[in-house]
Scaffold this motif. Structure first.
Motif, PDB file in Angstrom:
ATOM      1  N   ARG A  16      -6.873  10.924  13.058  1.00  0.00           N
ATOM      2  CA  ARG A  16      -7.555   9.758  12.515  1.00  0.00           C
ATOM      3  C   ARG A  16      -6.504   8.750  12.138  1.00  0.00           C
ATOM      4  NH1 ARG A  16     -12.904  10.849   9.124  1.00  0.00           N
ATOM      5  NH2 ARG A  16     -13.354  12.955   9.802  1.00  0.00           N
ATOM      6  N   ASN A  17      -6.809   7.476  12.324  1.00  0.00           N
ATOM      7  CA  ASN A  17      -5.932   6.426  11.817  1.00  0.00           C
ATOM      8  C   ASN A  17      -6.426   6.009  10.442  1.00  0.00           C
ATOM      9  OD1 ASN A  17      -4.451   6.409  14.159  1.00  0.00           O
ATOM     10  ND2 ASN A  17      -5.683   4.786  15.104  1.00  0.00           N
ATOM     11  N   ASN A  18      -5.567   5.315   9.703  1.00  0.00           N
ATOM     12  CA  ASN A  18      -5.950   4.760   8.400  1.00  0.00           C
ATOM     13  C   ASN A  18      -6.532   5.802   7.457  1.00  0.00           C
ATOM     14  OD1 ASN A  18      -5.270   2.113   9.267  1.00  0.00           O
ATOM     15  ND2 ASN A  18      -7.259   1.948  10.286  1.00  0.00           N
ATOM     16  N   ASP A  20      -7.035   7.184   4.236  1.00  0.00           N
ATOM     17  CA  ASP A  20      -6.744   6.563   2.946  1.00  0.00           C
ATOM     18  C   ASP A  20      -6.598   7.620   1.855  1.00  0.00           C
ATOM     19  OD1 ASP A  20      -9.486   6.831   1.560  1.00  0.00           O
ATOM     20  OD2 ASP A  20      -9.987   5.912   3.491  1.00  0.00           O
ATOM     21  N   ASN A  85      -0.836   4.440   9.867  1.00  0.00           N
ATOM     22  CA  ASN A  85      -1.162   3.918   8.537  1.00  0.00           C
ATOM     23  C   ASN A  85      -1.657   5.021   7.602  1.00  0.00           C
ATOM     24  OD1 ASN A  85      -1.349   1.795   6.683  1.00  0.00           O
ATOM     25  ND2 ASN A  85      -3.458   1.310   7.247  1.00  0.00           N
ATOM     26  N   CYS A  88      -3.011   4.981   3.300  1.00  0.00           N
ATOM     27  CA  CYS A  88      -3.283   3.618   2.839  1.00  0.00           C
ATOM     28  C   CYS A  88      -4.238   3.671   1.654  1.00  0.00           C
ATOM     29  CB  CYS A  88      -3.861   2.759   3.969  1.00  0.00           C
ATOM     30  SG  CYS A  88      -5.420   3.332   4.637  1.00  0.00           S
ATOM     31  N   GLY A  89      -4.376   2.525   0.994  1.00  0.00           N
ATOM     32  CA  GLY A  89      -5.277   2.463  -0.154  1.00  0.00           C
ATOM     33  C   GLY A  89      -4.541   2.573  -1.462  1.00  0.00           C
ATOM     34  N   PHE A 112       3.225   4.784   7.936  1.00  0.00           N
ATOM     35  CA  PHE A 112       2.691   5.153   6.628  1.00  0.00           C
ATOM     36  C   PHE A 112       2.455   3.896   5.806  1.00  0.00           C
ATOM     37  CE2 PHE A 112       5.081   8.858   7.929  1.00  0.00           C
ATOM     38  CZ  PHE A 112       4.289   9.920   7.524  1.00  0.00           C
ATOM     39  N   ALA A 113       1.499   3.975   4.882  1.00  0.00           N
ATOM     40  CA  ALA A 113       1.348   2.893   3.912  1.00  0.00           C
ATOM     41  C   ALA A 113       2.547   2.954   2.968  1.00  0.00           C
ATOM     42  CB  ALA A 113       0.047   3.055   3.143  1.00  0.00           C
ATOM     43  N   ASP A 114       2.988   1.785   2.500  1.00  0.00           N
ATOM     44  CA  ASP A 114       4.236   1.693   1.732  1.00  0.00           C
ATOM     45  C   ASP A 114       4.275   2.563   0.474  1.00  0.00           C
ATOM     46  OD1 ASP A 114       5.390  -0.112   3.452  1.00  0.00           O
ATOM     47  OD2 ASP A 114       4.697  -1.872   2.357  1.00  0.00           O
ATOM     48  N   ILE A 115       3.225   2.471  -0.332  1.00  0.00           N
ATOM     49  CA  ILE A 115       3.291   3.165  -1.632  1.00  0.00           C
ATOM     50  C   ILE A 115       3.274   4.677  -1.408  1.00  0.00           C
ATOM     51  CG2 ILE A 115       2.296   3.411  -3.941  1.00  0.00           C
ATOM     52  CD1 ILE A 115       1.008   0.673  -3.634  1.00  0.00           C
TER      53      ILE A 115
ATOM     54  N   ALA B 195      -3.280  -2.667   8.354  1.00  0.00           N
ATOM     55  CA  ALA B 195      -1.866  -2.317   8.343  1.00  0.00           C
ATOM     56  C   ALA B 195      -1.017  -3.530   8.708  1.00  0.00           C
ATOM     57  CB  ALA B 195      -1.594  -1.169   9.303  1.00  0.00           C
ATOM     58  N   THR B 198       1.809  -4.127   6.339  1.00  0.00           N
ATOM     59  CA  THR B 198       2.660  -2.999   5.942  1.00  0.00           C
ATOM     60  C   THR B 198       4.132  -3.361   6.122  1.00  0.00           C
ATOM     61  OG1 THR B 198       0.920  -1.480   6.585  1.00  0.00           O
ATOM     62  CG2 THR B 198       3.104  -0.530   6.263  1.00  0.00           C
ATOM     63  N   ILE B 225      -3.056  -5.694  -0.725  1.00  0.00           N
ATOM     64  CA  ILE B 225      -2.844  -4.267  -0.445  1.00  0.00           C
ATOM     65  C   ILE B 225      -3.840  -3.777   0.613  1.00  0.00           C
ATOM     66  CG2 ILE B 225      -4.312  -3.550  -2.409  1.00  0.00           C
ATOM     67  CD1 ILE B 225      -1.198  -1.660  -1.221  1.00  0.00           C
ATOM     68  N   GLU B 226      -4.986  -4.410   0.687  1.00  0.00           N
ATOM     69  CA  GLU B 226      -5.975  -4.039   1.716  1.00  0.00           C
ATOM     70  C   GLU B 226      -5.508  -4.497   3.101  1.00  0.00           C
ATOM     71  OE1 GLU B 226      -7.510  -1.737  -0.331  1.00  0.00           O
ATOM     72  OE2 GLU B 226      -7.560  -3.565  -1.497  1.00  0.00           O
ATOM     73  N   ARG B 230       2.268  -4.521  -0.066  1.00  0.00           N
ATOM     74  CA  ARG B 230       2.306  -4.086  -1.462  1.00  0.00           C
ATOM     75  C   ARG B 230       2.144  -5.266  -2.391  1.00  0.00           C
ATOM     76  NH1 ARG B 230       7.226  -0.168  -3.017  1.00  0.00           N
ATOM     77  NH2 ARG B 230       5.949   0.480  -4.758  1.00  0.00           N
ATOM     78  N   ARG B 322     -17.077   6.250  14.444  1.00  0.00           N
ATOM     79  CA  ARG B 322     -17.089   7.085  13.240  1.00  0.00           C
ATOM     80  C   ARG B 322     -17.574   6.273  12.039  1.00  0.00           C
ATOM     81  NH1 ARG B 322     -11.811   9.370  13.038  1.00  0.00           N
ATOM     82  NH2 ARG B 322     -12.582  11.107  14.251  1.00  0.00           N
ATOM     83  N   ARG B 432     -12.671  -2.187  -1.724  1.00  0.00           N
ATOM     84  CA  ARG B 432     -12.523  -1.083  -0.761  1.00  0.00           C
ATOM     85  C   ARG B 432     -13.879  -0.541  -0.345  1.00  0.00           C
ATOM     86  NH1 ARG B 432      -7.249   1.331  -3.614  1.00  0.00           N
ATOM     87  NH2 ARG B 432      -5.830   0.025  -2.415  1.00  0.00           N
ATOM     88  N   PHE B 434     -13.964   2.208   1.642  1.00  0.00           N
ATOM     89  CA  PHE B 434     -13.633   3.537   2.174  1.00  0.00           C
ATOM     90  C   PHE B 434     -14.815   4.491   2.003  1.00  0.00           C
ATOM     91  CE2 PHE B 434      -9.008   2.838   0.589  1.00  0.00           C
ATOM     92  CZ  PHE B 434      -8.759   1.984   1.641  1.00  0.00           C
TER      93      PHE B 434
END
Ligand code: SF4
Lengths: 217, 469
Positions: A16-18, A20, A85, A88-89, A112-115, B195, B198, B225-226, B230, B322, B432, B434
């Protein structure tokens, strides 16, 4: 921090991408004030059919047979081969703690997401960036080969497949040193106490408003 | 030599030390703290026998776990309660200023920082929370950190960092009526992807950003951030300076002139070079609605749900499939035919006074539609709530059938009692969408406050531009 030097371990793919951090560890588990115990709830909403909440007996849960980590062949996997990624989140380090607590020592992904990437190093989880085709090939080989293991050598900065294919990866020198030796960042930084104090004193005279504490309520 | 970007300027002003590989020690001016990501950091300090370096830099508040109904009885859920009590105890023990749950200044950490003047131009601002990017609206360098880094900042007032690349997102021209900061930022994310940012710090510029109020700029930076970045930043101008004047932590009268002179430098030089530049035409941005499970899965209100069969890239098509399955949406459905179970107006993205005014303005003596089980308004802070009540906004919401709640994160992430039931669909002003973000199995559509209010009344998404009258 936990050191990471070399690892030869079973890998598992996650297509899976992204992905979170809410998926890695859903928010209801962030209520914990501890650093450990998050592994049973790693990928909770994907891993179980019933809804998860803190303090459940894991044995009473209904595992989702469709979820890849629930396949017997991936039991004990320590390397996760993930998509773009990853992580992320939110900034929740609980995501790293959950992967670590579950048993993962390294995640390989195209990005990867930065944090998340930062957080990983702090808990001794090695994030490895490899090109997307390489990740896709590794994931495919992993699916096609039961007991597929990868050899990760941080010192040499390589990932070696069971066929002997070697992939090099990049890592910051400083982070590498910290990880190889399990160094405590804070202790290292405090060795520079004088420099921080000097900076602070200068700043306080040039921009005193940055040091205001609130006057009245 | 090329000029400096705003990011370069704030970065350079905070360098304490630099190592050969480019890792720097960056001084942190402001450390905001909330209950979810701090307990393990305080515990780490205690275990190592360390003390916070400068408690005056810290400001703490409980926001994620607090109930938004009456608080006189405390918190029902014992796990949530323990987390909030742990923050109270830690702040007490270490001498950190905290706005406790029943303090009238309590609210979402990213709302109260600016509101108190605790976020100032040119500062480095961190918090164990990814939406710390919000504070970049003030020309501050503000970003989220993990709990180990929270502990590092507490103990050393610094962070080990590597500089990111820089991106300018310029939104040129002006948006039309009914198009808000939220629509701008959703359109940006739709354009560059989750991304897309990023590895970058984004500076938002252009006429449309300059025309925004501070509230609007915070909405835009909040969602950096979304887009994967950062941090997001906006240059300082008169709007910024006006906003700060007179706030509790703001420069005193004696400091004011020096501060303003320093702040006026906080813009990118004309000849500054960015690693990447993205331009959007503001005049083409329309009210946005997200349809999927990632903020990049967004379209305009006149659009339709995408059809994965029409997407050439297989991986992308799979992701869309998905998402549609999770969201229970059919390809090609017009966005305006999507009906709703709940509406949530709140979160650190859109719970400031201007957001509540925009939502209230749409109502026009109408009622929340019968199919909407619950429509709630959760102000971002006690002070926002009080201001809204002084303006009579609470009465407008309540008369229309909205619930008027106490401040907190609430249904943005459903750590408290406010949440979606499995399968429920919500128009939300949060950031978000998600899977499970607003409650396990819940389905989130991200919109602006005005679009959320209009959807509550219509019972489905509508174009606020034709609905307002
Ligand atoms: S309102 Fe939502 S996004 Fe903002 S800090 Fe709270 S939980 Fe995080």
């Amino acid at each position: 921090m936990k050191a990471f030097t070399r690892l030869n371990a079973l890998a598992a793919p996650l297509h899976r991408n992204n992905v979170d951090t809410d998926a890695i560890i859903p928010k209801q588990f962030l209520k914990s004030i501890k650093r450990s115990g998050f592994g049973v709830n790693l990928f909770d909403a994907w891993r179980y059919l019933d809804e998860g909440f803190p303090g459940q007996d894991p044995d009473s849960r209904q595992p989702n047979p469709e979820f890849v980590l629930n396949e017997a062949r991936y039991k004990g996997a320590q390397v996760l081969i993930a998509g773009d990624n990853f992580g992320c989140g939110s900034s929740r380090e609980h995501a790293v703690w959950a992967l670590d607590d579950y048993g993962f020592r390294s995640v390989i992904a195209p990005s990867f997401a930065d944090i998340f990437h930062n957080n990983s190093f702090k808990s001794g989880l090695l994030p490895i960036v490899l090109p997307a085709e390489v990740c896709a090939n590794l994931a495919e080989a992993c699916e096609n080969t039961e007991g597929y293991t990868l050899d990760i050598d941080l010192e040499a900065q390589t990932v070696t497949t069971p066929d002997g294919e070697v992939h090099s990866f990049e890592v910051d020198q400083f982070r590498k040193d910290c990880l190889l030796h399990g160094l405590d960042d804070i202790g290292l930084t405090l060795q520079k106490r004088n420099r921080i104090e000097d900076y602070e004193a200068k700043r306080q005279s040039s921009a005193p408003w940055l040091f205001n504490t609130q006057a009245e309520s | 030599m090329a000029g400096k970007t705003l990011y370069d300027k704030v970065w350079d002003a905070h360098l304490v030390d630099e190592q050969e590989d480019g890792t720097v020690l960056l001084y942190i001016d402001r450390h905001l703290v909330h209950e979810v990501t701090s307990p393990q950091a305080f515990e780490g300090l205690t275990m190592a026998g360390r003390k916070p370096w400068r408690t005056g830099s810290m400001l703490a508040v409980a926001d994620h776990n607090v109930p938004t109904t009456s608080r006189s009885e405390g918190i029902d859920d014992p796990v949530s309660r323990l987390q909030v009590e742990t923050l109270d105890a830690n702040c007490e023990a270490f001498g950190v200023t905290e706005f406790a749950m029943n303090d009238h200044r309590q609210g979402i950490v990213h709302v109260i920082g600016p509101e108190q003047g605790a976020t100032l131009p040119g500062m480095t601002v961190v918090c164990g929370d990814s939406h710390t990017s919000t504070h970049g609206a003030f020309g501050a360098l503000a970003f989220g950190i993990g709990t180990s880094e929270v502990e590092h900042v507490m103990a050393t007032q610094t962070l080990l960092q590597k500089k990111s690349k820089s991106m300018l997102v310029s939104v040129d021209g002006q948006v039309g009526p009914g198009v808000t900061a939220k629509d701008i930022v959703l359109a940006i994310i739709g354009e560059i992807g989750t991304a897309g940012g990023t590895g970058y710090t984004i500076e938002f510029g252009g006429d449309a950003i300059q025309a925004l109020s501070m509230e609007g700029r915070m909405t835009v930076c909040n969602m950096s951030i979304e887009a994967g970045a950062r941090a997001g930043m906006v240059a300082v101008d008169d709007t910024t300076i006006e906003y700060i004047k007179g706030r509790p932590f703001a420069p005193s009268e004696a400091q004011w002139e020096d501060a303003v002179a320093a702040w006026k430098q906080l813009r990118s030089d004309d000849d500054a070079q960015f690693d990447k530049v993205v331009r959007l035409d503001a005049t083409t941005i329309e009210p946005q609605v997200s349809w999927g499970t990632s903020p990049e899965m967004v379209t305009h209100v006149g659009g339709v749900v995408p059809n994965p069969d029409a997407i050439a890239d297989e991986a992308k098509a799979d992701g869309v499939r998905r998402a549609l399955e999770y969201m229970d949406l059919k390809p090609d459905t017009p966005m305006t035919e999507i009906t709703l179970d709940r509406v949530f107006i709140g979160s650190c993205t859109n719970s400031r006074i201007e957001d509540l005014r925009a939502a209230a303005a749409v109502i026009n003596d109408r009622q929340v539609a019968a199919n909407v089980k619950q429509a709630m308004v959760v102000p971002g802070s006690g002070l926002v709530k009080r201001q809204a009540e002084e303006e009579g906004l609470d009465k407008i919401f309540e008369a229309a059938g909205f619930e008027w709640r106490e401040p907190g994160c609430s249904m943005c992430l459903a750590m408290n009692a406010d949440r979606l039931e499995p399968g429920e669909r919500c128009a939300s002003t949060s950031n978000r969408n998600f899977e499970g973000r607003q409650g396990a199995g819940g389905r989130t559509h991200l919109v602006s406050p005005a679009m959320a209010a209009a959807a509550a009344i219509a019972g489905h998404f509508v174009d606020v531009r034709s609905f307002a009258q």
